[in-house]
Motif scaffolding. Sequence first.
Motif, PDB file in Angstrom:
ATOM      1  N   SER A 209      45.015  21.064  65.925  1.00 51.09           N
ATOM      2  CA  SER A 209      45.978  21.430  64.876  1.00 51.09           C
ATOM      3  C   SER A 209      47.379  21.044  65.333  1.00 51.09           C
ATOM      4  O   SER A 209      47.652  20.988  66.533  1.00 51.09           O
ATOM      5  CB  SER A 209      45.969  22.939  64.636  1.00 51.09           C
ATOM      6  OG  SER A 209      44.709  23.315  64.152  1.00 51.09           O
TER       7      SER A 209
ATOM      8  N   ASP B  41      45.111  14.692  58.853  1.00 45.01           N
ATOM      9  CA  ASP B  41      45.371  15.411  57.605  1.00 45.01           C
ATOM     10  C   ASP B  41      46.797  15.951  57.648  1.00 45.01           C
ATOM     11  O   ASP B  41      47.055  17.002  58.258  1.00 45.01           O
ATOM     12  CB  ASP B  41      44.347  16.550  57.445  1.00 45.01           C
ATOM     13  CG  ASP B  41      44.469  17.231  56.091  1.00 45.01           C
ATOM     14  OD1 ASP B  41      45.574  17.185  55.496  1.00 45.01           O
ATOM     15  OD2 ASP B  41      43.464  17.794  55.624  1.00 45.01           O
TER      16      ASP B  41
ATOM     17  N   ASP C  38      48.488  17.162  55.252  1.00 45.09           N
ATOM     18  CA  ASP C  38      48.664  18.361  54.411  1.00 45.09           C
ATOM     19  C   ASP C  38      48.368  19.621  55.222  1.00 45.09           C
ATOM     20  O   ASP C  38      49.111  20.597  55.166  1.00 45.09           O
ATOM     21  CB  ASP C  38      47.700  18.319  53.213  1.00 45.09           C
ATOM     22  CG  ASP C  38      48.025  17.183  52.258  1.00 45.09           C
ATOM     23  OD1 ASP C  38      49.184  16.737  52.236  1.00 45.09           O
ATOM     24  OD2 ASP C  38      47.099  16.746  51.537  1.00 45.09           O
ATOM     25  N   GLU C  39      47.270  19.571  55.960  1.00 45.63           N
ATOM     26  CA  GLU C  39      46.805  20.756  56.681  1.00 45.63           C
ATOM     27  C   GLU C  39      47.289  20.806  58.131  1.00 45.63           C
ATOM     28  O   GLU C  39      47.081  21.812  58.813  1.00 45.63           O
ATOM     29  CB  GLU C  39      45.259  20.789  56.688  1.00 45.63           C
ATOM     30  CG  GLU C  39      44.626  20.817  55.299  1.00 45.63           C
ATOM     31  CD  GLU C  39      44.856  22.147  54.599  1.00 45.63           C
ATOM     32  OE1 GLU C  39      44.940  23.167  55.307  1.00 45.63           O
ATOM     33  OE2 GLU C  39      44.960  22.148  53.359  1.00 45.63           O
TER      34      GLU C  39
ATOM     35  N   LYS D 285      46.095  18.717  60.670  1.00 44.43           N
ATOM     36  CA  LYS D 285      44.823  18.694  61.405  1.00 44.43           C
ATOM     37  C   LYS D 285      44.508  17.262  61.820  1.00 44.43           C
ATOM     38  O   LYS D 285      44.702  16.323  61.043  1.00 44.43           O
ATOM     39  CB  LYS D 285      43.701  19.159  60.468  1.00 44.43           C
ATOM     40  CG  LYS D 285      43.070  20.447  60.863  1.00 44.43           C
ATOM     41  CD  LYS D 285      41.993  20.950  59.925  1.00 44.43           C
ATOM     42  CE  LYS D 285      41.645  20.122  58.730  1.00 44.43           C
ATOM     43  NZ  LYS D 285      40.925  20.810  57.677  1.00 44.43           N
TER      44      LYS D 285
END
Length: 726
Positions: free
Chosen positions: A11, A143, A145-146, A148
């Motif tokens: 993350s 990702d 957006d997240e 990740k």
Amino acid sequence: MEKMNLLKEWSYTPTRIDRGYTRKTLYLNVGTPEMRIKDVSDEMIAKFTGGRGFDLKLLWDAVTEDTKWNDPENEWVVAGGPLCGITQYPGSGKSYSAFISPLSEQSYDSNSGGYFGPLLKFSGFDALEIQGKADRDIIVYIDGDEGKIQIFESPLRDVNAYTVSETLHDYFAKDEADKRNISVICMGKAAETTFLGCVNASFYDVRRKAPRLKQYGRGGGGTVLRDKKIVALVVKYSNVKGTENNPVDMDVLQKVGVKLHKEIHDFDDVQCKMRSIGTAHLNEIMDEYNILPTHNFKFGQHPVDPEGNRARIHSEKYKALFTQNMPDGCWYGCSLACAKAVDGFELKTGPLKGQKVIVDGPEYETAAGLGSNVGVYDPEWTVEANFYADHYAMDTISLGTSLAFVCECFELGFLDTKKTNGLDLHFGNKDALMELIHRMAEGKDDFALAVGKGSRKMKSIFAEKYGAPREIMEKIAMEGQGIETSQYMCKESIAQWGGYFLTLKGPQHDEAWLIFMDMVNKQIPSFEDKAEALHYFPNFRTWFSLAGLCKLPWNDIEPEDNHTRYKPQEAARVPEHVQNYVDIFNAVTGQSITKEDLISMSERVYNFQRLFQVRMQKGNAVHNIPDRALAPVFPDEWDARKEYHDAKLLEETGIDPEGLSTEEKIKKLQEHRRGVWQVLKDTVYKRRGWNKKGIPTLAKLKELGMDLPELVAIVEKYSTPEDDYC
Ligand code: SF4
């Protein structure tokens, strides 16, 4: 597709962009596996600007002078640059990659349109480094957006580009509308079996409801990524807005952008017709000026057909194939929209035979390389070859030039059907050439595998395995530094000899395209003029790669009064557009650069890359040019323009051709032009601040503020005082 097996996940908190930079780069080692986020220092921005500059700096730090293309420490690095991703000015979605090339065995850079570069930056990264080798086929997913980063085991048996890009747009999108928030980098089977592997980068075409592909085409970057077992790199970032780059002055950005949109709207139809034909508009122009490579660069015009028709591969043929009135921009806001496509094309050969597909292109380079240069005058064949080259991931320029070399070797008797495993590879033999393309991707046929190694290695293989004469192959193989020449005949343009063969990475037209200035318009007559052009244009064009821009809106569209307002040499620089670039750079970054600063920004990186090559070649980074690039090599080549060549011999050397055999005339012109090449090389090296070995001097590095310890060490290691020009 079934749910993929997650191997590793990290993350992170995406950093938002400030004045064009995130000031973070992402390092991924897919072997260990390991993820690191690195800071970008003020010094890195000051010295390397962004884009290709960042790529090369990160690559330099990752490798040693002994690193080979397939060593785990080799990297594939990609970066956008501070202007990458703006939507107000046409041509602002380009990203640039760098890696140690399997073809040239030194650093190579290659650019692509598509959404990958902008979406990577919006996801928080000015650059991405991929190092290491995975132990199985993997898919990397970023990702934005997240926040990740995931590595999946790839379940895909078919690694070819259209299959992978369609599957992964489907897999990672929530719904149809979400597909445009994704970009997929993918290769194909030929990136495993050849050194010509390109990297495809997707953008989702909402009107066609399908991913389209652009390419980081040259140098074998796809081969490097497949060697790392990467099937795809995927990035996702949703809800792109025009303010993502967080520029300091949106008003200026909009104003300058609107001005260029208007020029495109008003003049494209009467200038280059990029919106209806793309770069294929060059086909007939090159043919008319005798610089369309034909039969392995022997001739500059293609023969007329039996009905006396010259226009067999001219752009009107391609216009009829391309779907018209589609906004074919490869990034938001590019109204020049040259990314033309053939829709509903039914494939006649290969594993997808009978299927109807969308084909991206052909652009000019593909139309010439997989057209006249291999003696094929059938646009539908070229469209099919273009499709499979992208699908299998082969650079169409290197493929075209390599196949042209093979055809000439076949016609000269160096190859025969026994050696080619049954293929009759005379120029123009379409079926055999298409079969060879399929075999190159399949990787089972020893001859096809040899062709896939590219022209430089083919010369050794053909000499050692088939007894082909090395001396003749050295004359006719159109490669420099291991890289195949792109698709322009340069025999009659001394400046373009330099534009191709005095380059950082080999003969690719993205450094300097000077044929018209030099040969047609005669605007740079002296060696000093040519050297000035070979200083200015490579550096100016380098700047696009630092900022994250596409070169085409610079001079494939021009202000209406460009040629009346400025003297010819000045007009070639398109001064108003250069000012646009200064204005938009300052509007995004808040800096106050001038036109002169554009060149010094580039010169810093240009000299850095030159020293990178000196380092990788251990001081022996030599610029060579093949005979075929200088003048005719064979009598039929001379006789195709006998009067012209006879006159040139007299004009350039004072030797009367009367009474000489064609072989004698060729020998004398070749000898003369080789001498001219040496004068050009010395004049250019001096103008660039390099020594006789083409190594930047310490004085030049100091002048540029690039006297970094690691660069000074390379100069001192490989230069002696005798190498300096007096
Ligand atoms: S000019 Fe063509 S290649 Fe360049 S950004 Fe626009 S559509 Fe893409």
